[in-house]
Write a protein that holds these residues in place. Structure first.
Motif, short mmCIF file in Angstrom:
data_model
loop_
_atom_site.label_atom_id
_atom_site.label_comp_id
_atom_site.label_asym_id
_atom_site.label_seq_id
_atom_site.Cartn_x
_atom_site.Cartn_y
_atom_site.Cartn_z
N THR A 112 0.82 -1.21 0.00
CA THR A 112 0.00 0.00 0.00
C THR A 112 0.86 1.26 0.00
OG1 THR A 112 -1.74 -1.16 1.19
CG2 THR A 112 -1.80 1.24 1.26
N ASP A 113 1.94 1.25 0.76
CA ASP A 113 2.76 2.45 0.90
C ASP A 113 3.68 2.70 -0.29
OD1 ASP A 113 1.63 2.95 3.34
OD2 ASP A 113 3.30 2.14 4.50
N TYR A 114 4.20 1.66 -0.91
CA TYR A 114 5.28 1.85 -1.88
C TYR A 114 4.94 1.49 -3.31
CZ TYR A 114 8.14 2.62 2.19
OH TYR A 114 8.64 3.13 3.35
N HIS A 116 2.50 2.19 -6.45
CA HIS A 116 1.53 3.18 -6.90
C HIS A 116 0.92 2.74 -8.22
CE1 HIS A 116 3.02 5.70 -3.72
NE2 HIS A 116 4.25 5.50 -4.16
N GLN A 121 -0.86 -2.12 -8.04
CA GLN A 121 -1.28 -2.54 -6.71
C GLN A 121 -2.09 -3.81 -6.76
OE1 GLN A 121 -3.28 0.46 -4.41
NE2 GLN A 121 -1.38 1.02 -3.38
#
Length: 159
Positions: A112-114, A116, A121
């Motif tokens: 989720t954080d890295y 995009h 995803q």
């Protein structure tokens, strides 16, 4: 003489502050409009921070997920010494499930954080789900056909 110098320095500080607010670097109208979630005249920025409340704030899914993550973490803290003191197949399978779930959620946050982009995803989440399923299946296979997680860790510590 010293008093006049101090007054001139003080006037220079106040004048500098006024000069700073009049420069094109800081435009109070743009800043206040930016913080009030309204477009400012002449603003053509690419990003805009929305200060409006979240539309799905009534959903408790995020809160339940956060609570579940904490419960599994605390459960792992209790399972590890219990598995060392009482190695059995129930502990082996409980450890397999808890470790896999804990790892899946942790790596899900990394995705989720890295990563995009929607397609990237989705692909990463599909790969993570496959990896987690394979991990759980492998740990269950190891528990059923070999010595199990608890005894394997005890054997490693004896080395």
């Amino acid at each position: 003489m010293a008093v006049l110098w101090r007054l001139s320095v003080l006037r220079g500080v106040q004048g500098g502050r006024a000069l700073f607010l009049q420069t094109p670097v800081v435009r109070p109208a743009l800043v206040s409009a930016f913080l009030q979630d309204q477009p400012a005249p002449g603003w053509c920025g690419a990003q805009h921070i929305h200060l409006s409340p979240i539309r799905h704030s009534a959903s408790k899914a995020a809160s339940l997920h956060w609570t579940s993550e904490r419960v599994v973490s605390v459960l792992l803290l209790g399972l590890l010494p219990a598995a060392y003191l009482n190695p059995c197949s129930a502990m082996d399978y409980s450890l397999a499930a808890a470790i896999t779930l804990h790892s899946h959620w942790g790596l899900g946050q990394v995705v989720t954080d890295y990563i995009h982009g929607d397609a990237s995803q989705k692909a990463a989440n599909a790969g993570l789900l496959a990896l987690s399923a394979l991990t759980f299946a492998g740990l269950c296979y190891f528990n059923y056909h070999d010595v199990g997680i608890c005894k394997a860790v005890a054997m490693l510590w004896k080395l």
